[in-house]
Design a protein around this motif. Sequence first.
Motif, PDB file in Angstrom:
ATOM      1  N   ALA A 420       0.822  -1.213   0.000  1.00  0.00           N
ATOM      2  CA  ALA A 420       0.000   0.000   0.000  1.00  0.00           C
ATOM      3  C   ALA A 420       0.856   1.263   0.000  1.00  0.00           C
ATOM      4  N   ASP A 421       2.022   1.211   0.641  1.00  0.00           N
ATOM      5  CA  ASP A 421       2.848   2.421   0.725  1.00  0.00           C
ATOM      6  C   ASP A 421       3.854   2.509  -0.428  1.00  0.00           C
ATOM      7  N   GLY A 422       3.739   1.613  -1.407  1.00  0.00           N
ATOM      8  CA  GLY A 422       4.632   1.669  -2.564  1.00  0.00           C
ATOM      9  C   GLY A 422       5.907   0.866  -2.387  1.00  0.00           C
ATOM     10  N   SER A 423       6.134   0.349  -1.170  1.00  0.00           N
ATOM     11  CA  SER A 423       7.318  -0.495  -0.984  1.00  0.00           C
ATOM     12  C   SER A 423       7.032  -1.884  -1.560  1.00  0.00           C
ATOM     13  N   LEU A 424       8.104  -2.651  -1.730  1.00  0.00           N
ATOM     14  CA  LEU A 424       7.980  -3.933  -2.400  1.00  0.00           C
ATOM     15  C   LEU A 424       8.137  -5.077  -1.411  1.00  0.00           C
ATOM     16  N   ASP A 425       7.609  -6.229  -1.799  1.00  0.00           N
ATOM     17  CA  ASP A 425       7.533  -7.355  -0.887  1.00  0.00           C
ATOM     18  C   ASP A 425       8.857  -8.088  -0.688  1.00  0.00           C
ATOM     19  N   TYR A 426       9.783  -7.947  -1.623  1.00  0.00           N
ATOM     20  CA  TYR A 426      11.119  -8.532  -1.466  1.00  0.00           C
ATOM     21  C   TYR A 426      12.166  -7.409  -1.506  1.00  0.00           C
ATOM     22  N   PRO A 427      13.260  -7.573  -0.770  1.00  0.00           N
ATOM     23  CA  PRO A 427      14.338  -6.574  -0.836  1.00  0.00           C
ATOM     24  C   PRO A 427      15.110  -6.688  -2.158  1.00  0.00           C
ATOM     25  N   ASP A 428      15.822  -5.621  -2.504  1.00  0.00           N
ATOM     26  CA  ASP A 428      16.530  -5.570  -3.786  1.00  0.00           C
ATOM     27  C   ASP A 428      17.507  -6.718  -3.992  1.00  0.00           C
ATOM     28  N   ASP A 429      18.223  -7.113  -2.919  1.00  0.00           N
ATOM     29  CA  ASP A 429      19.244  -8.156  -3.143  1.00  0.00           C
ATOM     30  C   ASP A 429      18.595  -9.487  -3.507  1.00  0.00           C
ATOM     31  N   VAL A 430      17.349  -9.689  -3.087  1.00  0.00           N
ATOM     32  CA  VAL A 430      16.628 -10.905  -3.487  1.00  0.00           C
ATOM     33  C   VAL A 430      16.169 -10.769  -4.939  1.00  0.00           C
ATOM     34  N   LEU A 431      15.650  -9.606  -5.285  1.00  0.00           N
ATOM     35  CA  LEU A 431      15.166  -9.372  -6.658  1.00  0.00           C
ATOM     36  C   LEU A 431      16.299  -9.480  -7.672  1.00  0.00           C
ATOM     37  N   ALA A 432      17.500  -9.045  -7.246  1.00  0.00           N
ATOM     38  CA  ALA A 432      18.641  -9.036  -8.172  1.00  0.00           C
ATOM     39  C   ALA A 432      18.952 -10.443  -8.687  1.00  0.00           C
ATOM     40  N   ASP A 433      18.590 -11.465  -7.927  1.00  0.00           N
ATOM     41  CA  ASP A 433      18.879 -12.843  -8.329  1.00  0.00           C
ATOM     42  C   ASP A 433      17.841 -13.415  -9.294  1.00  0.00           C
ATOM     43  N   LEU A 434      16.759 -12.679  -9.523  1.00  0.00           N
ATOM     44  CA  LEU A 434      15.690 -13.205 -10.373  1.00  0.00           C
ATOM     45  C   LEU A 434      15.861 -12.722 -11.812  1.00  0.00           C
ATOM     46  N   ASP A 435      15.305 -13.503 -12.749  1.00  0.00           N
ATOM     47  CA  ASP A 435      15.405 -13.122 -14.158  1.00  0.00           C
ATOM     48  C   ASP A 435      14.308 -12.142 -14.553  1.00  0.00           C
ATOM     49  N   TRP A 436      13.144 -12.258 -13.904  1.00  0.00           N
ATOM     50  CA  TRP A 436      11.979 -11.500 -14.379  1.00  0.00           C
ATOM     51  C   TRP A 436      11.070 -11.209 -13.188  1.00  0.00           C
TER      52      TRP A 436
END
Length: 588
Positions: A420-436
């Motif tokens: 709701a506040d625009g933040s994301l459910d995973y932190p950036d270092d976790v997202l960095a490991d994903l392809d999409w």
Amino acid sequence: MTNSEIAEAFETIATLLQIEGEKSFTVRAYQRAARTIERLPQDVDAMIRDGDDLTAIPGIGKAISAKIAELVATGRMAYLDRLEAEFPEGVLDLVRIPGLGPKTVVRIWKELDVTSIEALQAAIEDGRVASLPRMGKKSADNIRRAIQFARSKSDRLPISRAVDIARRVAAHLESTCPDISSLVVCGSLRRFEETVGDLDLVCVTADPAAALDALISMDTVTQVIGHGDKKASVILDSGAQVDLRVSQPETLGAMLQYFTGSLHHNVRLREIASALGLSLNEYGLANSESGELETFADERALYARLGLQYVPPELRQGTGEIAAAKNGVIPRLVQGSDIRGDLHAHTDWSDGRDPMETMIAAARERGLEYIAITDHSAGRGIANGLSVERLRSHRAALRRAESHIGGIRVLSGTEMDIRADGSLDYPDDVLADLDWVVASVHSAMGQDSATMTERIISAMNNPYVSAIGHLSTRLIGERRPVDADYETLFRAAADTGTALEINGSLERLDLKDAHASRARELGVPLVIDSDAHTAEALGNLDYGARLARRGWCEARHIVNTMRADDFVSWLKLDKKSRSRALSGYERV
Ligand code: DGT
Ligand code: CA
Ligand code: CA
Ligand code: ZN
């Protein structure tokens, strides 16, 4: 009885139990049953007639299976009837307003003694709703809009229902009348409008009487409203009207053109004909002087005779397509077979039905070159979203499945909540490991336009967010789109290189046509996704392509028409340069 109708009964049970304060696991069991049935590719009604055991379906136990059997056999469910009897009639009307949650219903009922839609409206207008503790003016405004939405909801069929009904009728006609050589669904459904008034079928057959009889004797017909020797019209138990016309083979082209519409398109076409001294009707072109009729077995020949390029049905909206056809500038629109990868699909790791191996193998069977598996993030508790730890195992499992199955590239992805506040459910270092990474709004959908716009843009600004899923979150005929400044969102998507999804699930079709068109104009990278929760639903890609066609999209506008290698190299680009690079890849 359709799967949707059965699902709706369980949805109602879940809502009423929530109002009664029933324990959440009981409520969830009914919600799960509703979702499972809604998504089942087979017809529950037919399964019961065939004596199939429904408890073999995951999520359907003995008790629910018995209730389904009762509902299908008698049209009623004693448990639901008893439950409904515990509430004042008007409260059930409140429950049926889409967007009005059980908690709100309880409060306005118990705390304001409101038991009808009229009384609720009065309580909003005189400020009583807003003055409830923890309610406020914003919530009251949201309820007012929910009521308006419910009122404006016409009796038109959402396209998902229309497609389902058309499929059943067509299957019945074709299996009972072997003489039918072609059968085409025309009207608004062929144009792929999001809601449909009635279904218009045109067939060619050596035995017209048999075809028309087959329609009026379907067991779901509740009323025959016309029955001649060339056409018949019926109403089905779903309330849908179906018109069937029989055409001669030599006039089929003109018939298809006429009954596909739209009315606006046909009016413009008649003007073109008339300027050529011809008059257009459902049998062909008549010479205005001699009355002599020129027939057309083929739609394309009819357009050509009028000096026009062929206009695909999805464009026949009366909004400039005729001028384009005259000038020969109607592009080759994207089609389902152009799509080489799916970038939004769920498995039984979250709320999908099928294991990842099944989904990946099915994608390969469909000829896809790549698929991103995007299960939900932790914030979607109800959808069994993945914690960071489970996401790590998910990635490892995807790599194993990819090498085990072979022949298709598997991207590890997520459909992550934008909170709701625009933040994301995973932190950036976790997202960095994903392809999409697909980021979607699944909660707090009633926010005001400025808040919602800012919320989505902050997700776009994240360098790891590849795409925004189902931007408006609407469910056709069920849930209105979120309030947002869409033009600003499209510009932000283009600037940040964030792809916007055209979600091919028939309940969503989100972006809608006008939005797909505007986003295309602004150079937003667009992806067509299935949002499949079952292997069968990977076929939603074709629906997504048809929606994209209504927005005049070509393959070059769609990211996932790229070859796998190209797609992967496009993803390696700095996000900001992705929009500009979009059309620099060969698509054929
Ligand atoms: P719907 O059913 O409200 O979703 O929309 P349509 O477009 O399927 O409209 P419908 O079922 O009334 O008629 C099917 C097509 O038949 C329509 O798109 C154009 C054609 N049509 C119907 N009535 C007329 C008419 O009076 N004149 C002409 N030229 N075409 C008509
Ligand atoms: Ca129609
Ligand atoms: Ca009609
Ligand atoms: Zn979603």
